[in-house]
Design an enzyme around this catalytic site. Structure first.
Site, mmCIF file in Angstrom:
data_model
loop_
_atom_site.group_PDB
_atom_site.id
_atom_site.type_symbol
_atom_site.label_atom_id
_atom_site.label_comp_id
_atom_site.label_asym_id
_atom_site.label_seq_id
_atom_site.Cartn_x
_atom_site.Cartn_y
_atom_site.Cartn_z
ATOM 1 N N LYS A 562 -90.981 30.526 -24.446
ATOM 2 C CA LYS A 562 -92.042 30.982 -25.359
ATOM 3 C C LYS A 562 -91.557 32.027 -26.360
ATOM 4 O O LYS A 562 -92.269 32.347 -27.301
ATOM 5 C CB LYS A 562 -93.173 31.662 -24.563
ATOM 6 N N GLU A 589 -95.143 22.238 -26.829
ATOM 7 C CA GLU A 589 -96.434 22.021 -26.163
ATOM 8 C C GLU A 589 -96.548 22.813 -24.867
ATOM 9 O O GLU A 589 -97.612 23.306 -24.505
ATOM 10 C CB GLU A 589 -96.613 20.524 -25.902
ATOM 11 N N ALA A 594 -98.623 24.710 -19.818
ATOM 12 C CA ALA A 594 -97.628 23.728 -19.395
ATOM 13 C C ALA A 594 -97.863 22.383 -20.081
ATOM 14 O O ALA A 594 -97.940 22.316 -21.298
ATOM 15 C CB ALA A 594 -97.606 23.593 -17.884
ATOM 16 N N LYS A 666 -99.078 33.767 -24.644
ATOM 17 C CA LYS A 666 -99.682 32.450 -24.857
ATOM 18 C C LYS A 666 -100.811 32.548 -25.875
ATOM 19 O O LYS A 666 -100.963 31.689 -26.757
ATOM 20 C CB LYS A 666 -100.215 31.902 -23.532
HETATM 21 MG MG MG Z 1 -99.362 22.786 -23.185
#
Ligand code: MG
Ligand code: ASP
Length: 804
Positions: A562, A589, A594, A666
């Site tokens: 990330k 993605e 995940a 995220k």
């Molecule tokens: Mg994903």
């Protein structure tokens, strides 16, 4: 009568000679045959090299003795005294004079075929076969036209026919290819690779049934099989198609070979000495049903450029170029000229380049002096790829794939009858380009060459998954996923043919203390690998610094890491610009949730103009588990935390999950998908670790988990009825502005709400949009774990592969 012709490579070693002799013997049992042979192996090249050395006054005697040894066979006695003396004396004379005439060159080169005929004849005689040596100067006559030997067909026909009339039945003639004589009886040659032409002419003159041309490959291929593994032999070609192939560099066919055969309608079969049962390629008047496609490459060419602003609108420039080159007897291949006429570029044979430039500089000396022409230059590092039988209208896919692989087309040319396309590309790109074009036009699996960085739990699972489904994907989708590099932290496994299913064992044997991105890039370049994809499954920050280099070197990127998306907005933006500049993809993605199709969904909504107003959810699988359990069960927080640790749901140091940074990252990634320019520092993060535990070392921390309990017990008990604890990331505010609000915190939610009903270690994300109003799109499922993350990365790989 049939004519058998054996090329140099067929006779180059003992095995070839043995096969050739057997083929001759077998054929002669059932039908009458005549045999034409080339010089063995590289003999003609060697002779030419010795001549060059001698003319420069250099020592060639070592080459000569190697050459002589090669012409002898241990098990037969050959009298080659005359030929060896001739070579020695001629070469010595050339060395003294430091020069030689074209006829001396013909005489020297002709010795290759003469020696070859002696060897073959002797070997046949030893088997009791009645064979005789024939010097083709007895058959073929040439005349000199502008310094080029041209076959005098009338005289050659007469001589050949009368010669064959005198041959006793059951005699096999072994004839020198390549050689002829002029009217005065002086030896001449028909040009390099001319033995095929000799065989065609003789076949035409004596009305042969067929010519069987034995080579060291299974006929004519869709591309050079030494270059393209998937190339296949073409069963049938028309004379016309074969002629095109010959013109564009298929060295199996001398460019004049086809005409005599076409005139007399004699089929030509191209066969393999080392695989005589194989049908090979038949060239005849019968055309292939769907037309034939084949790729050939010309390497020995140069691209000449004449450039200058002063060429604009000038009349007669082209005529002067053509005239100049015509006077030198230099022929022009592909030519291209911009409509503004700021420059003219064209292809000539490499050996003609420098003399052409000298002559052109003279022709245009006035324009050069007045700077109407800036310069006349030649580029040697180029090649021409010709696709025979290819229509330009159906050529967009190959062109797209060349562009995607950063292959620059310097010139493109198609014939007006629409049958051939030629591309001029840099030498370094030829191999890769031929592979790509071949795969595209023959619908053969396209190869995606993948480098995987990081072989831990996610990386390892990904490689397993790919290896397991490779075959199926190739069959179903025509995509061959080829893992050419696996990089661990200190080891690197490279194999251009792809990782074996036992890749773990192979990896253990890979060189140690050596793993770097540059080595992977270099390997890809050296092996001309196409359709490159790099996958980052590391958690390394340093590695993200290499992304730009990878993109610049032709890689598309995929990462489960990330970090690249959560560094400064400047880094984020620069990376996007580089991607755009090089037309490369970057997919990630699995950065959020995940394998759940989250980023893809958000991107699609956003790109299609939907206003996303809020994104809210449980982003961490480990924290989902922790609070689901804690809310439901009557246990202390530390007991549940210990359970999560034991099950491997947390990072080795659970504070990495509990501090909230991972969830914050995220959230930031999603915000940036919406074009928000937030920085990590903007995020309000509630750290779940009590202050007294924050600075302990890992062991001390793990020993004092009970320090969580009082506080969390209190939070739990103070909730309203039917409420549960959830650790939530929330992106809100006016998301049409340049930044949004990002908050990560522990909340108390109704058990019956979407967030409240989540169980296990699931992630759930609610996407609120203008059209959907207060009924968000909800995506829920396993949002963590190596297998599902690897599956998500695999999905990204397929998305990229589909675009190729
Ligand atoms: Mg994903
Ligand atoms: N030996 C000659 C050459 O190498 C002719 C031939 O092989 O066809 O060019």
């Amino acid at each position: 009568m049939k004519i058998l012709k054996f090329g140099g490579s067929s006779l180059s070693n003992d095995n070839g000679l043995k096969n050739a002799i057997e083929i001759i013997e077998n054929k002669s049992k059932n039908e009458s045959i005549a045999v034409v042979v080339s010089a063995r192996g590289n003999s003609t090249d060697t002779l030419e090299n010795m001549l060059t050395k001698a003319s420069r006054g250099q020592n060639y005697s070592h080459d000569l003795s190697v050459f002589k040894r090669y012409q002898l066979a241990p098990e037969i006695s050959l009298d080659l005294f005359h030929e060896f003396e001739l070579l020695k004396n001629t070469l010595e004379a050339v060395r003294t004079l430091k020069d030689y005439s074209p006829s001396v060159k013909d005489l020297v080169l002709a010795q290759g075929e003469i020696l070859s005929v002696k060897m073959v004849t002797a070997l046949l005689k030893k088997r009791g076969i009645h064979a005789i040596e024939v010097h083709a100067k007895e058959l073929l006559v040439t005349e000199n036209k502008d310094g080029i030997h041209t076959v005098d067909e009338q005289q050659s026909l007469a001589k050949t026919q009368s010669y064959f009339k005198k041959i006793a039945p059951n005699t096999i003639t072994i004839i020198t290819g390549f050689i002829a004589a002029d009217r005065s009886g002086q030896i001449t040659t028909l040009g390099r690779n001319g033995s095929n032409y000799s065989a065609s002419l003789i076949a035409q003159f004596i009305g042969a049934e067929e010519v069987l041309s034995y080579t060291n490959v299974n006929g004519i291929f869709t591309a050079n099989p030494a270059q393209v593994d998937d190339a296949t032999s073409i069963p049938n070609l028309s004379y016309q198609e074969a002629h095109e192939l010959a013109n564009f560099g298929a060295s199996i066919l001398h460019e004049k070979t086809i005409a005599p055969l076409a005139q007399a309608a004699i089929p030509l079969r191209i066969l393999n000495t080392f695989n005589p049962e194989f049908n090979g390629t038949t060239v005849s008047s019968r055309a292939h049903q769907n037309g034939v496609k084949s790729i050939s490459v010309q390497n020995q060419v140069s691209l000449i450029h004449i450039t200058g602003a002063g060429l604009l609108g000038k009349v007669g420039i082209d005529a002067r170029i053509f005239n100049t080159l015509q006077n030198l007897n230099v022929s022009i291949g592909i030519i291209s000229q911009g409509s503004s006429e700021r420059g003219v570029s064209f292809i000539v044979a490499k050996e003609d380049a420098s003399k052409s430039i000298v002559a052109l500089e003279d022709t245009f000396k006035y324009e050069l002096a007045h700077h109407d022409i800036d310069q006349i230059s030649a580029d040697e590092h180029i090649g021409v790829i010709t696709i025979i039988g290819q229509n330009l209208n159906e050529f967009h896919n190959p062109l797209k794939s060349l562009a995607q692989n950063n292959i620059e087309i310097l010139l493109i040319n198609n014939t007006s009858n629409g049958n051939n396309i030629s591309l001029v590309v840099q030498s370094k790109d030829i191999d890769k380009a031929v592979h790509l074009i071949h795969a595209q036009i023959f619908g053969i699996s396209k190869k995606i060459n993948v480098a995987i960085f990081g072989k831990g739990t996610v990386g390892g699972s990904l490689i397993d998954q790919i290896v397991r489904s490779q075959k199926k994907i190739e069959k179903r989708k025509g995509i061959l996923l080829n893992i050419f590099a696996i990089a661990g932290s200190s080891q690197l496994l490279l194999d251009k043919n792809g990782a074996p299913s036992e890749w773990r064992t192979a990896f253990k044997k890979a060189p140690e203390n050596f793993s770097n991105v540059d080595a992977v890039i270099q390997f890809a370049q050296q092996n001309h690998l196409e359709n490159l994809v790099a996958i980052d499954n590391t958690a390394s920050d340093g590695f993200t610094e290499k992304y730009t280099t990878l993109i610049e070197n032709g890689f598309d990127l995929i990462s489960s890491n990330k970090l690249a998306n959560t560094k400064s907005f400047e880094f984020y933006n620069d990376l996007r610009s580089t991607l755009q500049q090089y037309s490369k993809n970057y997919l990630y993605e699995t950065n959020v949730g995940a394998g759940l199709p989250l980023i893809d969904t958000i991107k699609l909504l956003h790109d299609s103009g939907e206003n996303i107003t809020r994104i809210k959810g449980i982003f961490s699988g480990s924290l989902s588990f922790l609070f689901n359990q804690f809310s439901e069960r009557d246990e202390s927080f530390s007991t549940i935390l210990q359970e999560a640790i034991n099950l491997g749901y947390t990072e080795p140091d659970p504070r990495e999950d509990l501090c909230g940074n991972d969830v914050a990252r995220k959230l930031l990634i999603l915000a940036r998908e919406l074009d928000l320019e937030n920085e990590f520092e903007d995020i309000e993060i509630q750290n779940l670790v009590p202050e007294i535990l924050q600075d302990l070392n890992q062991t001390d921390f793990l020993d004092h988990l009970d320090q969580f309990d009082t506080e969390y017990e209190k939070i739990k008990s103070q909730q309203s009825e039917n409420h549960v604890l959830r650790y939530v990331g929330d992106l809100y505010g006016d998301l049409q502005q340049s930044t949004g609000k990002l908050k990560v915190e522990l909340v108390s939610a109704s058990k019956f709400s979407a967030l409240g009903q989540v169980s296990g270690s699931d992630s759930i994300i609610e996407i609120y949009t203008e059209s959907y109003g207060d009924r968000p799109i909800v995506i829920q499922g396993a949002g963590a774990g190596a297998e599902v993350t690897a599956r998500g990365v695999f999905g990204d790989l397929m998305r990229i592969a589909d675009k190729k």
